[in-house]
Design a protein around this motif. Sequence first.
Motif: not given
Length: 306
Positions: A20, A50, A53, A276
């Motif tokens: 991640g 993203e 995120e 994510r």
Amino acid sequence: MEKSEKGFIPVMLTPFSDDGRIDYKALELLTAHYLDAGVKGLFANCLSSEMFELNNEERISLTAKVVKIADRTVPVVATGTFGGPIAQQAEFVKRIYDTGIDAVILITSLIAEESDTDEQFNEKVMQLLQLTPSVPVGFYECPLPFKRVLSAAQLGSFVATGRVTYHKDTSLDINQVRAKLAVTQQPGFGLYDAYMVHALASLRAGSAGLSCIQGNFFPELIVWLCKNYDKPELDAELNALQDFLILHMDVMHDVYPYAAKYALQKQGLPISTFTRRDVGHFSPANAREIEQLYADYNILQQRIGI
């Protein structure tokens, strides 16, 4: 984003490692992938990245890395508004501009509340511009957290300030695009369309280029379209390309951006499919659709000579 720079500006993906974290090595390779395809700019820290995120420090470091990799070969823009009081948004606009980007993108749905009128929205934009003097900006009609599409009159008034260099249009309406183009004929400004159903018509109407997720599957195709849209001798090939984009639109939007990362991985780019954002389950059926997408793309490539 001068009109002489008509072309494709990808909405960049963010590569993550399987645990991640942002994978900066993969980001270098991905950025090179875009540049090798012939893009005319890069849109970092966007929805495809993203951005919701990421935290502020990651947004800054990601954008700074893209600027460093691009090394002034093409303009780089990045999102700088994430809600809250305008004064707070202005501080982050200035901070991300200091990474060396060419313009800070303002998300139309995060400058004002959904319940705010157009007049209230306009006032907040002008307040933000006053608090960020000399910072070039752009607009992105991002669909999240809700979608606020600018009218031609609004965009025209903002461009008239001389501060706006870029607009990513998601109106999905070629007539709205034409209306916006009619009132934004100012040097240094470019409208980039995100909607590939009318990509060819938009370029021919005067858009400065395209800024779409399809370029995360095959950037060289969108670059070719931007270079050849006005060549009558290629009408058959251009129409075949337009039909291809329409036919496969749902496949490319489904389970995105996971699907795009999967597609790039299948092409040999060392990028994890980790996202994510919760985009749903990427099923064996999705994988088969991507395989068919590229089978059809190979046929199109041969036809148009990429």
